[in-house]
Design an enzyme around this catalytic site. Structure first.
Site, PDB file in Angstrom:
ATOM      1  N   HIS A 372       7.238  -2.742   1.383  1.00  0.00           N
ATOM      2  CA  HIS A 372       5.853  -2.320   1.584  1.00  0.00           C
ATOM      3  C   HIS A 372       5.382  -2.450   3.027  1.00  0.00           C
ATOM      4  CE1 HIS A 372       4.407  -1.655  -2.563  1.00  0.00           C
ATOM      5  NE2 HIS A 372       5.259  -2.600  -2.904  1.00  0.00           N
ATOM      6  N   LYS A 563     -10.929  -3.082   3.647  1.00  0.00           N
ATOM      7  CA  LYS A 563      -9.524  -3.428   3.492  1.00  0.00           C
ATOM      8  C   LYS A 563      -9.281  -4.755   4.203  1.00  0.00           C
ATOM      9  CE  LYS A 563      -8.494   0.506   5.413  1.00  0.00           C
ATOM     10  NZ  LYS A 563      -7.548   1.211   4.595  1.00  0.00           N
TER      11      LYS A 563
END
Length: 824
Positions: A372, A563
């Protein structure tokens, strides 16, 4: 035959589903509140939530049991998704949606003069994750249940989440997030499946009568792993999958001799040490104690999960592992659980007495790895001394894996010692390290990235040597998000409007959302779409007023970036633009102005100082802007504290502009970009991660692209000169002057010097100033586009209509077709 096996093989009688009509729901709700919980109407709202949760849970139980029974049938191939995070958010509303009980539940609750929405908000967000990685895992589990895929999730039952973020004088304060304080009605404890996890000790070699050597791990400090199961309901399909979370406990609750001798703290020391493993999500690993706890967590998850799968297999297959690889696959979500490669070898060799070759064949046929990140610092490495202290047997196995692997490398590239050094699982140096990502690649049959660009950069850059050795292992699986949570549940008004036009099959299959394209030019539909968006913007405005005491005008452009706070996410670029807009207003440059409300949110890791300073800067800038009468409603800035899944469920539906502005080549995928797109936000973003695929889906005319591309970033970095960039751009020069002269920190001298130095550093890896001009120009295009209301609404509808590809249903279908191959 053991009692457990007898129960597993017992044919359970059929059970009728509990009635789901309004009267039955109301009756059970009242019964749970008064007879089970001993509370009455007028009690604290939390008990209303608990009573309703138990009412709904009852309607899940039979499907949950039946699903589990179906998965345990002989010949069913299963997948196990191992992740350190599952950011599931609130469960009650999601289960009500998936069961198709929204209208009936609302009506049942209304009988008692209560509102369903108010009861749902009493639920705490589950503190089981931090950001995109954990939310992705939760979306994956949702889609596996929706697709009836036999997948079990394995994670850790953290008692405390990462932290609850408070803002005081602009600074982030971290408070404990004790999300389990009131209990969790969605979990079922299964102490009968407890596993023993070993740490420390030493390894001895015994020689068996047949001459084989057996490694025995002795004198270990053992910890118990106790499973708690959480249901994951599919959408109206009678399927309920399982998320199994492990909680740590001591093998002995306390030492009675120490207690009787008056040494009370020593008596419970082992219990406290054990429970620390699952106490807190992501301990601060800037200290050696933090690193040790982090490694313990990772091994605890891997060992407990693998032992659990082996337990179930042994019961059903009489301890015969010849068919194990044909029926089981493990997906390791990022680098955190990749110690599972060494642990499955230990279990197969030491516990199941297989030969190395037999065990390695099973391992490399069952392990799959998802990467990721493109940030080298995020690819975990553990020092060999720490490994030897905590996991001596695992370290022996890793050294053996590495030795055999390097022989393979040597045969492939004879004499290329440089390649052997680069590819070695053990990184040499004054202190040796175990490269966990390399262990994962060597031990897996599949290695995937999570967006097209990310997967290409893994193959061409970060893992190039491994790609040259095993190109067949590497593949791409672009991430997605679940439309059930992020559209049907989070945005009911828009969902009803869509369903009215194209039916409700899109909730189950988001590919159907493309039918909305036929209505992009429908002016009546567009007006209703605009009204829904305005209504959703009011929900954001109410949230901001409540949390920040700042007034957002719903007629303004809602510009949102929420975020994790990190330099590569470039919240700094966003705030530089806000300062630029402020400077324009102060200079009177407001012709054809578009009012804008900027919302930023996210948490900074406790040890990440420059990220925490970024939060302070955002809040200081907001304080100046929001209290300047000359600025007024032209520009507002707010930092939303303690950003969470439940807050995103409010923010996402009302956002106009989605900020996805990472340095190109640094964001693996992103999933916030997809959630915003599904809800009709238009993206401003770099050519990075899944932005690229969103751009391809919606077209350049419906996306505000700016900035350097990944290949251009490397060229610019070679002779990057921030000072020259500032001096050649009058707008940027004024912005940097306002920063450096202390305009936003009048009585806090020098507090932003580190931020300014990082921006002006020629070695700045994020190249923030290099993209400033392109970003500002793109924002000018945004402002002009928003002034054309009809045109903006068309872009909004078009973005939603093109979002079908970004459902995790599609992602999981690809995982299954290319990696898992489950026989559904």
């Amino acid at each position: 035959m053991s009692m457990e096996k007898t129960l597993c093989n017992l044919k359970m009688p059929e059970m009728q589903r509990l009635p789901r009509d309004i009267e039955s729901l109301a009756g059970d709700f009242e019964r749970y509140l008064t007879r089970h919980l001993g509370r009455f109407f007028g009690c604290m709202p939390f008990y209303l939530y608990e009573a309703l949760s138990l009412t709904i849970r009852d309607r899940i139980m039979m499907d949950w049991r039946n699903t589990w029974t179906d998965y345990e049938k002989k010949g069913v191939r299963k997948a196990y998704y191992m992740s350190m995070e599952f950011l599931i958010g609130r469960s009650l509303g999601n289960h009500i949606l998936n069961l198709g009980l929204t209208e009936n539940t609302e009506a049942a609750i209304n009988k008692f003069a209560l509102r369903l929405e108010e009861i749902i908000t009493e639920e705490q967000d589950a503190g089981l994750g931090n950001g995109g990685l954990g939310r992705l895992a939760a979306c994956f589990m949702d889609s596996c249940a929706n697709l009836k895929l036999p997948v079990v999730g394995y994670g850790i039952r953290y008692e405390y989440g990462m932290f609850r973020q408070d803002i005081e004088n602009g600074y982030q304060l971290e408070e404990p997030d004790h999300w389990l304080q009131g209990g969790n009605p969605w979990e079922l404890k299964h102490p009968e499946y407890t596993q023993v996890i070993k740490f420390g000790g030493h390894v001895e070699i015994n020689v068996e009568p047949d001459g084989r050597k057996r490694h025995v791990w002795l004198d270990t400090a053992d910890v118990l792993a106790i499973p708690y199961d959480i249901p994951v309901s599919g959408y109206k399909n009678n399927t309920v999958n399982t998320l199994r979370l492990w909680s740590a406990d001591a093998t002995n609750v306390f030492n009675l001799d120490d207690f009787n001798a008056g040494s009370y703290s020593e008596a419970v020391e082992s219990k406290n040490d054990a429970e620390h493993i699952t106490m807190v999500l992501y301990p601060n690993d800037s200290s050696e104690n933090g690193k040790e706890l982090r490694l313990k967590q990772q091994y605890f998850l891997a060992s407990a999960s693998l032992q659990d799968v082996f337990r179930m297999w042994s019961l059903n297959e009489n301890n015969n592992f010849t068919q194990f690889a044909e029926q089981n696959v493990f997906q390791m979500n990022d680098t955190h659980p990749t110690i599972a490669v060494a642990e499955i070898m230990r279990l197969l060799i030491d516990e199941k007495h297989m030969s190395w070759d037999e065990a390695w064949k099973i391992t490399t046929q069952t392990m799959a790895y998802t990467n990721h990140t493109l940030l080298p610092e995020a690819l975990e490495k553990w020092s060999v001394p720490l490994f030897e202290k905590l996991l001596p047997r695992l370290l022996q196995i890793i050294y053996e894996i590495n030795a055999r692997f390097l022989k393979l490398v040597s045969r492939k590239w004879p004499g290329d010692t440089g390649k052997q050094i680069r590819m070695s699982i053990i990184e040499e140096g004054d202190v040796k390290y175990v490269r966990m990502a390399y262990l994962a690649i060597v031990g897996s049959f599949s290695v995937n990235g999570v967006a097209a660009l990310h997967s290409r950069l893994l193959a061409d850059g970060l893992f190039r040597d491994f790609y040259e050795l095993w190109p067949e292992k590497f593949n791409n699986k672009t991430n997605g998000v679940t439309p059930r949570r992020w559209m049907a549940y989070a945005n009911p008004a828009m969902s009803s409007l869509i369903t009215e036009k194209i039916g409700d099959e899109w909730i189950r299959d988001l590919g159907e959302i493309s039918q909305l394209k036929k209505h992009v030019n429908d002016s009546v539909f567009a007006e209703r779409w605009f009204a829904v968006k305005k209504e959703n913007k009011q929900r954001i405005a109410d949230l901001v007023k409540d949390e920040c005491n700042i007034d957002f005008d719903t007629n303004a452009l809602f510009d949102v970036q929420v975020k994790r706070i990190h330099e590569y996410k470039r919240q700094m670029l966003n705030i530089l633009h806000v300062i630029h807009l402020y400077d324009r207003i102060k200079r009177g440059d407001t012709e054809n102005w578009t009012n804008r409300c900027v919302l930023i949110g996210g948490k900074a890791a406790p040890g990440y100082q420059i990220a925490k300073q970024t939060i302070k800067l955002i809040n200081n800038v907001a304080d100046v802007i929001d209290n300047d009468p000359q600025v007024g409603d032209r520009l507002k800035l707010a930092f939303i504290p303690n950003y969470s899944v439940s807050k995103m469920e409010i923010i996402c539906p009302g956002t106009d502009l989605s900020e996805q502005i990472s340095t190109a080549g640094k964001e693996a995928s992103g999933t916030g970009n997809m959630k915003f797109m599904m809800n009709g936000a238009v993206t401003i973003g770099t050519y990075d991660g899944a932005n690229i695929e969103i751009l391809d889906a919606v077209g350049e005319e419906n996306f505000f692209l700016f900035g350097l591309k990944a290949d251009e970033v490397d060229k610019v970095r070679a002779d990057y000169n921030p000072e020259q960039i500032v001096n050649s751009d009058e707008d940027l020069k004024r912005v940097m002057h306002l920063l450096s002269c202390g305009h936003f920190n009048s009585f806090e001298y020098g507090i932003f010097d580190r931020i300014i130095d990082s921006l002006m550093n020629p070695q700045d890896p994020w190249l923030t100033l290099a993209d400033f001009r392109s970003y500002v120009d793109a924002q000018v295009r945004v402002s002009r586009a928003y002034l054309d209301r009809a045109g903006w609404v068309k872009m909004s509808i078009h973005n939603t209509a093109c979002s079908g590809y970004f459902s995790t249903d599609r992602t999981m279908q690809e995982y299954n077709a290319d990696i898992w191959k489950l026989n559904i």
